[in-house]
Write a protein that holds these residues in place. Sequence first.
Motif, mmCIF file in Angstrom:
data_model
loop_
_atom_site.group_PDB
_atom_site.id
_atom_site.type_symbol
_atom_site.label_atom_id
_atom_site.label_comp_id
_atom_site.label_asym_id
_atom_site.label_seq_id
_atom_site.Cartn_x
_atom_site.Cartn_y
_atom_site.Cartn_z
ATOM 1 N N MET A 1 33.777 66.831 97.937
ATOM 2 C CA MET A 1 32.605 67.583 98.376
ATOM 3 C C MET A 1 32.055 68.401 97.205
ATOM 4 O O MET A 1 32.783 69.140 96.553
ATOM 5 C CB MET A 1 32.941 68.526 99.534
ATOM 6 C CG MET A 1 31.767 69.418 99.964
ATOM 7 S SD MET A 1 32.204 70.584 101.281
ATOM 8 C CE MET A 1 32.209 69.463 102.693
ATOM 9 N N TYR A 2 30.741 68.264 96.966
ATOM 10 C CA TYR A 2 30.050 69.040 95.932
ATOM 11 C C TYR A 2 29.456 70.302 96.550
ATOM 12 O O TYR A 2 28.821 70.245 97.614
ATOM 13 C CB TYR A 2 28.923 68.216 95.304
ATOM 14 C CG TYR A 2 29.390 67.163 94.333
ATOM 15 C CD1 TYR A 2 29.351 67.387 92.962
ATOM 16 C CD2 TYR A 2 29.867 65.924 94.778
ATOM 17 C CE1 TYR A 2 29.781 66.420 92.064
ATOM 18 C CE2 TYR A 2 30.295 64.950 93.899
ATOM 19 C CZ TYR A 2 30.246 65.211 92.538
ATOM 20 O OH TYR A 2 30.671 64.258 91.656
ATOM 21 N N SER B 1 30.461 63.888 99.916
ATOM 22 C CA SER B 1 29.506 64.715 100.643
ATOM 23 C C SER B 1 29.079 65.878 99.768
ATOM 24 O O SER B 1 29.705 66.165 98.743
ATOM 25 C CB SER B 1 30.132 65.250 101.937
ATOM 26 O OG SER B 1 31.233 66.097 101.643
ATOM 27 N N PHE B 2 28.004 66.531 100.178
ATOM 28 C CA PHE B 2 27.609 67.775 99.511
ATOM 29 C C PHE B 2 27.249 68.794 100.570
ATOM 30 O O PHE B 2 26.926 68.466 101.716
ATOM 31 C CB PHE B 2 26.444 67.551 98.538
ATOM 32 C CG PHE B 2 25.176 67.055 99.181
ATOM 33 C CD1 PHE B 2 24.292 67.925 99.816
ATOM 34 C CD2 PHE B 2 24.829 65.709 99.133
ATOM 35 C CE1 PHE B 2 23.122 67.474 100.401
ATOM 36 C CE2 PHE B 2 23.661 65.241 99.708
ATOM 37 C CZ PHE B 2 22.795 66.119 100.343
ATOM 38 N N LEU B 3 27.308 70.044 100.188
ATOM 39 C CA LEU B 3 26.999 71.130 101.100
ATOM 40 C C LEU B 3 26.152 72.138 100.342
ATOM 41 O O LEU B 3 26.647 72.833 99.453
ATOM 42 C CB LEU B 3 28.290 71.787 101.600
ATOM 43 C CG LEU B 3 28.177 72.742 102.795
ATOM 44 C CD1 LEU B 3 27.719 71.985 104.039
ATOM 45 C CD2 LEU B 3 29.522 73.409 103.054
ATOM 46 N N ASN B 4 24.843 72.157 100.637
ATOM 47 C CA ASN B 4 23.969 73.094 99.948
ATOM 48 C C ASN B 4 22.759 73.430 100.809
ATOM 49 O O ASN B 4 22.637 72.980 101.953
ATOM 50 C CB ASN B 4 23.543 72.533 98.581
ATOM 51 C CG ASN B 4 22.783 71.220 98.692
ATOM 52 O OD1 ASN B 4 21.965 71.026 99.597
ATOM 53 N ND2 ASN B 4 23.042 70.309 97.766
ATOM 54 N N SER B 5 21.851 74.194 100.243
ATOM 55 C CA SER B 5 20.725 74.736 100.991
ATOM 56 C C SER B 5 19.691 73.692 101.386
ATOM 57 O O SER B 5 18.778 73.993 102.158
ATOM 58 C CB SER B 5 20.048 75.843 100.177
ATOM 59 O OG SER B 5 19.640 75.345 98.915
ATOM 60 N N THR B 6 19.794 72.460 100.873
ATOM 61 C CA THR B 6 18.834 71.422 101.274
ATOM 62 C C THR B 6 19.139 70.892 102.677
ATOM 63 O O THR B 6 18.311 70.219 103.275
ATOM 64 C CB THR B 6 18.832 70.247 100.282
ATOM 65 O OG1 THR B 6 20.097 69.577 100.340
ATOM 66 C CG2 THR B 6 18.580 70.725 98.858
ATOM 67 N N LEU B 7 20.340 71.171 103.180
ATOM 68 C CA LEU B 7 20.712 70.764 104.527
ATOM 69 C C LEU B 7 20.391 71.887 105.509
ATOM 70 O O LEU B 7 20.509 73.068 105.187
ATOM 71 C CB LEU B 7 22.208 70.446 104.601
ATOM 72 C CG LEU B 7 22.747 69.351 103.665
ATOM 73 C CD1 LEU B 7 24.244 69.195 103.855
ATOM 74 C CD2 LEU B 7 22.043 68.024 103.915
ATOM 75 N N THR B 8 19.995 71.522 106.719
ATOM 76 C CA THR B 8 19.744 72.522 107.752
ATOM 77 C C THR B 8 21.083 73.142 108.180
ATOM 78 O O THR B 8 22.150 72.548 107.942
ATOM 79 C CB THR B 8 19.082 71.883 108.987
ATOM 80 O OG1 THR B 8 20.022 70.980 109.589
ATOM 81 C CG2 THR B 8 17.813 71.140 108.602
ATOM 82 N N PRO B 9 21.056 74.323 108.827
ATOM 83 C CA PRO B 9 22.310 74.912 109.309
ATOM 84 C C PRO B 9 23.099 73.958 110.200
ATOM 85 O O PRO B 9 24.331 73.889 110.108
ATOM 86 C CB PRO B 9 21.834 76.151 110.079
ATOM 87 C CG PRO B 9 20.557 76.543 109.391
ATOM 88 C CD PRO B 9 19.912 75.251 109.009
ATOM 89 N N GLY B 10 22.396 73.195 111.036
ATOM 90 C CA GLY B 10 23.072 72.229 111.896
ATOM 91 C C GLY B 10 23.743 71.130 111.097
ATOM 92 O O GLY B 10 24.870 70.718 111.404
ATOM 93 N N GLN B 11 23.054 70.621 110.063
ATOM 94 C CA GLN B 11 23.637 69.591 109.209
ATOM 95 C C GLN B 11 24.845 70.131 108.452
ATOM 96 O O GLN B 11 25.845 69.433 108.270
ATOM 97 C CB GLN B 11 22.576 69.067 108.238
ATOM 98 C CG GLN B 11 21.502 68.222 108.901
ATOM 99 C CD GLN B 11 20.401 67.840 107.935
ATOM 100 O OE1 GLN B 11 20.036 68.626 107.053
ATOM 101 N NE2 GLN B 11 19.863 66.641 108.101
ATOM 102 N N LEU C 1 40.662 67.343 100.724
ATOM 103 C CA LEU C 1 39.263 67.385 100.290
ATOM 104 C C LEU C 1 39.136 68.097 98.949
ATOM 105 O O LEU C 1 39.380 69.307 98.853
ATOM 106 C CB LEU C 1 38.418 68.123 101.336
ATOM 107 C CG LEU C 1 36.937 68.340 101.009
ATOM 108 C CD1 LEU C 1 36.180 67.010 101.080
ATOM 109 C CD2 LEU C 1 36.320 69.358 101.958
ATOM 110 N N ALA C 2 38.764 67.376 97.906
ATOM 111 C CA ALA C 2 38.549 67.984 96.587
ATOM 112 C C ALA C 2 37.172 68.645 96.550
ATOM 113 O O ALA C 2 36.179 68.045 96.965
ATOM 114 C CB ALA C 2 38.656 66.925 95.499
#
Length: 644
Positions: A128-129, A102-112, A76-77
């Motif tokens: 992943m961003y 994929s991205f991982l940031n504050s716009t996603l809920t903790p579950g997401q 995973l880069a």
Amino acid sequence: MADIQGLSAANMVACEPTMEAARAALSRYYGYDEFRPGQSQLIGAVLAGRDALGIMPTGAGKSLCYQIPGIVLPGLALVVSPLVSLMKDQVNALIDAGVRGSFLNSTLTPGQQRTVMARAEAGTYKIMYVAPERLADPVFREFASRVEIPLIAVDEAHCVSQWGQDFRPAYMGIADFIDSLPKRPPVIALTATATDKVRRDVSALLGLQNPECVVTGYDRTNLKFGVEKLNPKQKRARIAQFITEHPGDSGIVYCSTRKDVDGLSGWLAAEGLPVARYHAGMHKDERDDAQERFINDDAPIMVATNAFGMGIDKSNVRWVVHYNMPKSLEAYYQEAGRAGRDGEPSECLLLWCDGDVSTCRFFIESESEYSQFDPEAAEIARAAQRRMLEAMVGYCHTTGCLRRYILNYFGDETPFENGTSECANCSNCLGEFESIDVTQVARSCVKCVRELGGAFGKTLVADIVRGSKSQRVFEGHFETLDSYGTVKESNSLVKEVIELLASEGLLRVSEGKYPTVGLGERSAEAFAEDFEFSIKQMKKAASPKNDKTSRAAASPAPATFGAGAVSAGDDALFEELRALRKQLADAGNIAPYMVFSDRTLRDMCVRRPKDALDFLEVNGVGSRKLERYGEAFLDAIAKFEAGE
């Protein structure tokens, strides 16, 4: 969620991480046969396990330098990107190309967020961003320690440097995150604008180890640069005229204040123009909606502060207008460079006035600008900003080639194609201004500053040389100076001359909230017999019409600079293909430029492909795009050819 569509990990390019695999990925997912200058060198370094630093102009394909390795390397880069609001668009573009992102940031809920990390651990994603702030999160660090990370890419890497125009403290933590990983992966840092000092900062602060450094140059030959000095009342009419000359095209107007954004966008909307606005004072939902309407071409004109645009991948922005002068050439070139990312001819126009210079100085000296810094760091940042502003003022005043001025600033000595100092896409070189001799005004100003001992600002200097009878002049007995009343020109022209003298080193503007004007290192030159000094004045253009009908009916002049100009017949087909692109994008809930860039549509107009094999020859068409959109575009071209 960012992971609904796309190919499974098993469908990714399954081969050794070699340049052959990289070229195969380039063809399959992006539709290109060859890498652009600098890309293969950077990708090759990363695939060989080396760190890399790439300085490449906007539109040169920086993202491919980490996306291609991310596709062909196992694991995973991670891509560190500064703006959360843009990650979804970047990931959508990847997914549309057939790459599982994929991205991982504050716009996603903790579950997401937990779901995304779980799927990443399962090998679902290739890229992943993440925002730089995410790297300090213990949960994310624990996740990162469990997955195979073959590459870390740092986008907009100049944000790590206090000498850059977009310093972001969270970038300072990237090196610590990299050191915390069980196994250090190769790191690639990328930016479009960085002076030598910023480059050294980026390399040191990110902890790059013997990086492969690639500087492809800063020249954007498809961009036409123009500078016009206008008073605030004239700027709105000029922008309306400019938009009239570019019907149907997407563009950005940058303003330095939120007030100007609100006022200008409201005025343009009242004129019947499809405009959106964006600044940090708006509610997040409003900003997101404005950005989406702009990217989807529903509101092709965006009026915004510099809070908008970093990382925007929209390739069909045909023009960028600056309503005010930015604080630095770095900021200007980055913002102007959002035009023409696809290589098609595009325009960059800077409108400015004396008040813009004062506004920039106010922002630089404002305490709130540096509230996150300690006192020493704040002063370092201010000093850097002051030097940057001097160069920006010089750009506005220069009578030389605008393109060459920018390249010289960044240390790029690449010769022009024609071997001369002039180019075909610069308003100065094209003679769109008149040179005005102001030698006597310049000499009087330098003489006055010398008499005053450098203790006063430019307003008083202008009053003295113009023979003002103000109370301040007489209270200070300045009417007794030899320079008093030696100039007949207007107050605004005298102040412009003072600014230009300062930018060229004959005068010096001090630091602080209330700057004074002193003598510069070259001040003695003003008293030499052969001294000459001139400023530029724009030639008067026809007054723009102010009715909505004339705007709608106006047609742009044919592009004569850069690459990609096409015939009138091709233009007609281009408009049909652009409409089809918008229809398909809306149906797929993606941005039109993600379907095909303007450059790809232009190539279709020239090639007129008749079948799938022909369609694959079009620049920017890969097997994934052929499968998804080929039938619709081939049908549209066939009907156009048949006159239907």
